[in-house]
Scaffold this active site. Structure first.
Site, PDB file in Angstrom:
ATOM      1  N   LYS A 111       0.824  -1.212   0.000  1.00  0.00           N
ATOM      2  CA  LYS A 111       0.000   0.000   0.000  1.00  0.00           C
ATOM      3  C   LYS A 111       0.861   1.267   0.000  1.00  0.00           C
ATOM      4  CE  LYS A 111      -2.729   2.606   3.420  1.00  0.00           C
ATOM      5  NZ  LYS A 111      -1.737   3.462   4.053  1.00  0.00           N
ATOM      6  N   ASN A 112       1.844   1.336   0.904  1.00  0.00           N
ATOM      7  CA  ASN A 112       2.607   2.581   1.022  1.00  0.00           C
ATOM      8  C   ASN A 112       3.470   2.861  -0.203  1.00  0.00           C
ATOM      9  OD1 ASN A 112       1.420   2.960   3.455  1.00  0.00           O
ATOM     10  ND2 ASN A 112       3.200   2.469   4.703  1.00  0.00           N
TER      11      ASN A 112
ATOM     12  N   ARG B  15      -3.993  10.538   2.922  1.00  0.00           N
ATOM     13  CA  ARG B  15      -2.672  11.076   3.251  1.00  0.00           C
ATOM     14  C   ARG B  15      -1.757  11.124   2.041  1.00  0.00           C
ATOM     15  NH1 ARG B  15      -1.499  13.442   7.969  1.00  0.00           N
ATOM     16  NH2 ARG B  15       0.403  13.581   6.812  1.00  0.00           N
TER      17      ARG B  15
ATOM     18  N   ASP C  42      -5.142   8.860   9.135  1.00  0.00           N
ATOM     19  CA  ASP C  42      -5.234   8.090  10.376  1.00  0.00           C
ATOM     20  C   ASP C  42      -5.208   8.938  11.627  1.00  0.00           C
ATOM     21  OD1 ASP C  42      -5.537   5.469   9.910  1.00  0.00           O
ATOM     22  OD2 ASP C  42      -3.428   5.093   9.493  1.00  0.00           O
TER      23      ASP C  42
ATOM     24  N   ASP D 119       4.336   0.124  11.770  1.00  0.00           N
ATOM     25  CA  ASP D 119       3.060  -0.428  11.329  1.00  0.00           C
ATOM     26  C   ASP D 119       2.811  -1.849  11.815  1.00  0.00           C
ATOM     27  OD1 ASP D 119       2.312   1.880  10.086  1.00  0.00           O
ATOM     28  OD2 ASP D 119       2.885   1.250   8.072  1.00  0.00           O
TER      29      ASP D 119
ATOM     30  N   MET E 251       7.269   6.178  17.576  1.00  0.00           N
ATOM     31  CA  MET E 251       7.113   7.112  16.456  1.00  0.00           C
ATOM     32  C   MET E 251       5.762   7.815  16.361  1.00  0.00           C
ATOM     33  SD  MET E 251       9.360   5.047  13.661  1.00  0.00           S
ATOM     34  CE  MET E 251       9.029   6.075  12.244  1.00  0.00           C
TER      35      MET E 251
END
Length: 440
Positions: free
Chosen positions: A25-26, A100, A124, A323, A345
Site C-alpha cells: 500500500k505505502n 494522506r 489516520d 506499522d 514514532m
C-alpha cells in the site's frame, strides 16, 4: 467499495493453507504520484485493490491523467495533458483531504508545472503528522508556499525550474523523502538529500524513477544524490508485496496455532521483520521466496542475553516498522513470557490496548508510548467482545485477536481495515477463518 461495515468473527478456529500478500500500500501511494513526472505511458502492476489506492487513482483521473486498467492489479497511466485548475476545485479539496498520500502529488506537479496546491490532510488518527518536512524541503528547492486560510489550502508556486540544493531533512519522513526526490529529479543541477528515509518503498520509487531516466545514487541509504534531468520517459514498474500484511499473517498464524504458508514474500526485502517475530518465539521457515509458519502449541519470548526483559521498539528503516507494532502487541498477549512494547514514532497508536484488556489480556499501559505485555501462554484464551477499529493497523491487530479468541467478536468501523487490506475477510476465509461482513 464498502460502506463502513462490521465484521462478525467467530474465534478459536485453526486456520490452514497458503496466502499471497497484496502489493504494498505505502509503495503504491508513492509510485502513483510519480506518473505525473512524464508525458509518456507508465505501467504499474501488483497494485492492491484497496480504498486508498482507488481514491488516489480517482484524483489522478481528475487531474486529466489518461488511465486504463489492464487487469485487476495493473494500470497504465499517461499524464500528457494535466488540468492544473482541478486542484482548486471543491471536488479535489474534498477527495485529497481524505487520503494522506495526496501530499505526494505536490513534488511532481511543482517540478513539472511550477504550481500545485493541497488541502490540509486527514488520514489516520495516530497522532500529529506534520507537513513541515515536505514544505521546507520543497521550499529549499525553490517552491514558494502560502496557506489559504479560507479554503484550508496550501498553494505552491515556483519561478521557473526548481533548483537542486543540499537538503538535510529534519525528520526521517518516508512521504517527505518521496516528495523531495520526485521534485529533485526534474530540478536544475544536483541535489543531495541527507537523513533521507530509506524504507523499501522509497527504494522502489527510486528504482522506478531510474527506469524513467532519473539519475539517483545512494538508493537504500540515508544519503541520496540526484542529478536533475530535463525530462523523464515512461516505464514499467511492479510493486513489492506488502511487508505489513506479511507480518500480520505471521502474527495470525502464531496466535491461532495455524500452519500457514505466505507466498512470494520477496524475503530479501523484509529487513529485520522475520528476526523480531522469531525473538517472540515464532518459528519461521524460509522456503525459496515463501515463509512457512508451522502450527505451534506455544511460542516463548526470548529475553535479552543478560536476562533482562525483551523490548521491541519501532524505528525508521532499517529498524522495525511502526506499522507492525500493534500486531506484535496482540501476539505477545498469548506468548510465554513478557515483553515491553515501546511505540516511539506515533503517540496514539497504543490506545487500542483497552480492547485487548477487555478480552482478558494482561497489559499494563505505562504511558501513551509504552505497554508491558504479560504473556498468558494460552492458559486463558482471549474472549470475544464488541469493539471499534481506531486506525488501519490496530484494526488488523484486533481482527487477529478476535480470530484467536473464544466466542464471537464484533468489529465496527471496518472501512479503516478496508483502506489498507484488500478483501481481507475473503482471503482469510479461504484459510478457514469464520468472518462475516455486515454492511450498514
Amino acid at each position: 467499495m464498502h460502506a463502513s461495515g462490521t465484521f462478525v468473527v467467530e474465534g478459536g478456529h485453526v486456520l490452514q493453507g497458503e496466502i499471497v500478500p497484496q502489493g504494498a500500500k505505502n509503495e503504491a501511494l508513492q509510485v502513483l504520484c510519480a506518473v505525473l513526472l512524464t508525458s509518456e505511458p507508465v505501467v504499474i502492476s501488483n497494485l492492491p485493490a484497496i480504498r486508498d489506492v482507488d481514491k488516489l487513482i480517482e484524483l489522478l483521473k481528475g487531474l486529466g491523467v489518461e488511465i486504463s486498467q489492464l487487469d485487476d492489479h495493473t494500470y497504465r497511466f499517461v499524464a500528457a495533458e494535466v488540468n492544473l485548475d482541478y486542484v482548486l476545485t471543491q471536488d479535489f479539496i474534498r477527495d485529497a483531504s481524505r487520503i494522506r498520500g495526496s501530499v505526494m502529488l505536490i513534488g511532481p506537479l511543482l517540478a513539472r508545472y511550477g504550481q500545485a496546491s493541497l488541502p490540509k490532510p486527514g488520514g489516520d488518527k495516530i497522532g500529529r503528522r506534520r507537513l513541515d518536512t515536505h514544505l521546507l524541503g520543497l521550499e529549499q528547492l525553490g517552491g514558494h508556499f502560502s496557506f489559504d486560510n479560507e479554503r484550508s489550502l496550501y498553494a505552491f508556486k515556483s519561478e521557473g525550474r526548481l533548483k537542486g540544493c543540499y537538503l538535510h531533512m529534519e525528520e526521517i519522513s518516508v512521504t517527505g523523502t518521496a516528495n523531495v526526490v520526485m521534485a529533485a529529479v526534474l530540478a536544475e543541477g544536483e541535489t543531495t538529500i541527507y537523513n533521507a528515509a530509506c524504507e523499501p518503498y522509497v527504494q522502489q520509487l527510486c528504482r522506478m524513477l531510474q527506469a524513467m531516466g532519473a539519475k539517483i545514487q545512494g538508493v537504500g541509504s540515508n544519503r541520496l544524490h540526484i542529478e536533475g534531468v530535463d525530462q523523464l520517459n515512461g516505464a514499467e514498474h511492479r510493486l513489492l508485496p506488502d511487508m505489513i500484511e506479511i507480518g500480520s499473517f505471521i502474527g495470525l498464524a502464531a496466535m491461532t496455532k495455524s500452519e500457514i504458508t505466505i507466498k512470494d514474500c520477496r524475503v530479501d526485502q523484509l529487513g529485520i521483520i522475520p528476526h523480531v517475530f522469531r525473538r517472540l518465539g515464532v518459528q519461521i521457515d524460509v522456503i525459496g521466496d515463501d515463509l512457512h509458519i508451522p502450527a505451534q502449541e506455544e511460542y516463548e519470548i526470548q529475553s535479552f542475553i543478560d536476562g533482562s526483559i525483551l523490548t521491541v521498539y519501532d524505528a525508521p528503516w532499517p529498524g522495525f516498522t511502526p506499522d507492525l507494532m500493534s500486531v506484535i502487541l496482540v501476539m505477545a498477549t498469548q506468548a510465554n513470557g513478557s515483553v515491553l512494547v515501546h511505540q516511539k514514532m506515533f503517540e496514539s497508536r497504543l490506545f487500542f490496548v483497552d480492547k485487548l484488556i477487555d478480552m482478558g489480556a494482561q497489559i499494563i499501559l505505562c504511558d501513551p508510548h509504552r505497554a508491558t505485555v504479560i504473556g498468558l501462554n494460552r492458559r486463558f484464551q482471549l474472549k470475544g467482545i464488541e469493539m471499534t477499529s481506531p486506525d488501519i493497523r490496530a484494526g488488523v491487530a484486533l481482527l487477529i485477536a478476535a480470530l484467536s479468541a473464544k466466542g464471537k467478536s464484533t468489529i465496527r468501523n471496518i472501512h479503516q481495515i478496508d483502506r489498507g487490506y484488500e478483501r481481507i475477510d475473503e482471503r482469510l476465509a479461504a484459510l478457514g477463518a469464520k468472518i462475516t461482513r455486515l454492511e450498514e
